[in-house]
Design an enzyme around this catalytic site. Structure first.
Site, mmCIF file in Angstrom:
data_model
loop_
_atom_site.group_PDB
_atom_site.id
_atom_site.type_symbol
_atom_site.label_atom_id
_atom_site.label_comp_id
_atom_site.label_asym_id
_atom_site.label_seq_id
_atom_site.Cartn_x
_atom_site.Cartn_y
_atom_site.Cartn_z
ATOM 1 N N GLU A 1 0.687 -1.173 0.107
ATOM 2 C CA GLU A 1 -0.064 0.031 0.242
ATOM 3 C C GLU A 1 0.809 1.524 -0.121
ATOM 4 O OE1 GLU A 1 -2.754 -0.137 3.089
ATOM 5 O OE2 GLU A 1 -3.771 -1.488 1.776
ATOM 6 N N GLU B 1 -5.455 -8.331 -1.055
ATOM 7 C CA GLU B 1 -5.849 -8.035 0.125
ATOM 8 C C GLU B 1 -7.697 -7.402 0.053
ATOM 9 O OE1 GLU B 1 -4.570 -5.664 3.504
ATOM 10 O OE2 GLU B 1 -2.644 -5.643 2.592
HETATM 11 C C1 BGP Z 1 -4.354 -2.851 5.154
HETATM 12 C C2 BGP Z 1 -2.739 -3.582 5.576
HETATM 13 C C3 BGP Z 1 -3.294 -4.412 6.427
HETATM 14 C C4 BGP Z 1 -4.185 -4.571 7.451
HETATM 15 C C5 BGP Z 1 -5.627 -4.176 6.609
HETATM 16 C C6 BGP Z 1 -6.543 -4.449 7.938
HETATM 17 O O1 BGP Z 1 -4.562 -1.423 5.173
HETATM 18 O O2 BGP Z 1 -2.180 -3.625 3.965
HETATM 19 O O3 BGP Z 1 -1.882 -4.574 6.985
HETATM 20 O O4 BGP Z 1 -4.137 -4.009 8.488
HETATM 21 O O5 BGP Z 1 -5.291 -3.087 5.692
HETATM 22 O O6 BGP Z 1 -7.170 -2.965 8.337
HETATM 23 P P1 BGP Z 1 -6.427 -3.353 9.887
HETATM 24 O O7 BGP Z 1 -6.069 -4.629 10.236
HETATM 25 O O8 BGP Z 1 -6.594 -1.739 10.161
HETATM 26 O O9 BGP Z 1 -8.091 -3.788 9.845
#
Ligand code: BGP
Length: 475
Positions: free
Chosen positions: A179, A372
């Site tokens: 990201e 993701e």
């Molecule tokens: C993205 C990241 C991840 C992951 C995901 C979910 O931004 O690449 O690392 O954590 O989001 O977000 P969160 O864990 O804040 O719910």
């Protein structure tokens, strides 16, 4: 019709959110280790509060996380049981170079990932490796100011050269920066930036971004030199921007927001700064320090594929709009009135995934990879120990259906899909354990209590069937 043969189904995690073992086998300290659980976390991640070591009175979830450092064999076996074709994970930079600027890597760190990759292959799982997932060695932050220094390009080149050589034949899918566009919201997490009062924040960010983009292009070049079978992807937090209404001011606002995001992939997938970015830098009087060599490296080493995370679409409105604004919302500040939201306020928009896939494919005409996608939710354990996470199944089913439509009906070239995250882990934004994404439950709470035992949720069998039928059976 349907998903192509060889489609890469799997799940995604990040080192700092699952490994733990933060000080084992010579590992050094990273920015992601010193981000506490709780409200301070986002201030630290945004570079608004300096925290470069553990401070008393805070719980630091990454220290133990879900202890995958010691339990990876068991966890990978569970991924194998679900039939994963790929497992996306990240390398902790500080296991390989504890300070980041050493000449020689830490053998124990290298050996750890080698064993992990061998284990993946034993289960027929192809590793997909993120080289940096929000992590930057603390030493590089203290001594060089994080990614605002061009020296980090050299340290990163050293890191990737070691990785590509050592894991040749074991890993062929790589992502350079997780990201990369999140540096705009979370500069400490994205680039190890903490700002001085007197500093030109915009310039520090723009230089850091430039350095990461150049480092990413170098990594692509080195990966191809070491092994022509290597495929290197760029990675952004995606989710198309919708105009709040058809008012031209709203449409323009959405365009400007989109460009700010696309900027990163424009450079990584097309090889040069887009015109709007050049003009913006000129207007702001910012010099990113571009050299002739940078120009050439960027142009000659574009990404092999474009990967992205998708949780939600976003919405934008012009300055005079009566749209409802949500200060500090992660995914844009304008609430889309047509969408439901998760318990954490993230909009749920499966059709938005199809729209995003089309937008990215139209723009780049390169293979895409969704690395993701998932629903963070609180899970309840029934009296018999089961977890009936139908809400998670529903979310994933609708998103998989949307991507099938994008492939079947729109002709989008999609390589694979890794859910975030196949196993419960630490939330990046909040540091919580209770924001759960997994098919596998982990017994641990927000304060770090629990046995760390793993158990299968209802969604475990469901995803197993999805993979076994190559996405045919979503029931
Ligand atoms: C993205 C990241 C991840 C992951 C995901 C979910 O931004 O690449 O690392 O954590 O989001 O977000 P969160 O864990 O804040 O719910």
């Amino acid at each position: 019709m349907g998903f192509p043969e060889g489609f890469l189904w799997g799940g995604a995690t990040a080192a700092n959110q699952c490994e733990g073992g933060y000080d084992e086998a010579g590992r050094g300290l990273a920015n992601v280790d010193v981000m506490p659980h709780g409200p301070e976390r986002l201030r630290v991640a945004a570079g608004l509060r300096k925290m470069l070591s553990f401070e008393s009175g805070f719980h630091y979830p990454a220290k133990v996380a879900i202890d995958m450092y010691h339990r990876y064999r068991h966890d990978i076996a569970l991924f194998g049981e679900m039939g994963f074709k790929t497992y996306r994970l990240s390398i902790a930079w500080t296991r390989i170079f504890p300070n980041g600027d050493e000449e020689e890597p830490n053998e124990e760190g290298l050996a750890f990932y080698e064993k992990l990759f061998v284990e993946c292959h034993r289960h027929g799982i192809e590793p997909l490796v993120t080289i940096t997932h929000f992590d930057c060695p603390i030493h590089l932050i203290r001594k060089y100011g994080g990614w605002r220094s061009r020296q980090l390009i050299d340290f990163y080149k050293r890191l990737v050269s070691v990785l590509f050589e050592r894991y040749r034949g074991l890993v062929r899918y790589w992502l350079t920066f997780n990201e990369i566009n999140m540096i705009l919201q979370l500069p400490f997490m994205g680039a190890g930036l903490v700002f001085d009062e007197s500093e030109n924040k915009l310039e520090a960010e723009a230089r850091s971004i430039h350095n990461e983009l150049v480092a990413s292009a170098w990594a692509t070049r080195i990966a191809h030199e070491v092994d022509s079978k290597n495929l290197v992807g760029c990675m952004i937090a995606a989710g198309s921007y919708y105009p709040y209404s058809c008012h031209p001011e709203d449409v323009r606002a959405a365009q400007v927001e989109s460009q700010a995001n696309y900027f990163f992939t424009d450079v990584q997938a097309r090889g040069s700064y887009p015109a709007f970015a050049v003009k913006r830098l000129e207007r702001d009087g910012i010099d990113v320090g571009m050299t002739d060599e940078d120009h050439q490296i960027l142009a000659e080493n574009t990404a092999d594929f474009v990967s992205f995370s998708y949780y939600a679409s976003r919405c934008a409105a012009g300055p005079d709009s009566d749209a409802m604004r949500i200060p500090g919302d992660f995914f844009g500040e304008v609430r889309n009135p047509y969408l439901k939201r998760s318990e954490w306020g993230w909009a749920i928009d499966p059709l938005g995934l199809r729209i995003t896939l089309n937008d990215l494919y139209d723009r780049y005409q390169k293979p895409l990879f969704i690395v993701e996608n998932g629903l963070g939710a609180k899970d309840r354990i029934e009296a018999d120990g089961s977890i009936l996470d139908d809400y998670r199944i529903d979310y994933l089913r609708q998103h998989i259906q949307a991507m099938r439509d994008a492939i079947d009906q729109d002709g989008v070239d999609l390589m694979g899909y890794t859910t975030w995250a196949p196993i419960d882990l630490i939330s990046a934004s909040t540091g919580e354990m209770s924001k759960r994404y997994g098919f596998i439950y982990v017994d641990r709470d927000d304060d770090g209590e629990g046995t760390l035992a793993r158990s299968r949720k209802k969604s475990f069998e469901w995803y197993k069937r999805v993979i076994a039928t190559n996405g045919e059976d979503l029931s």
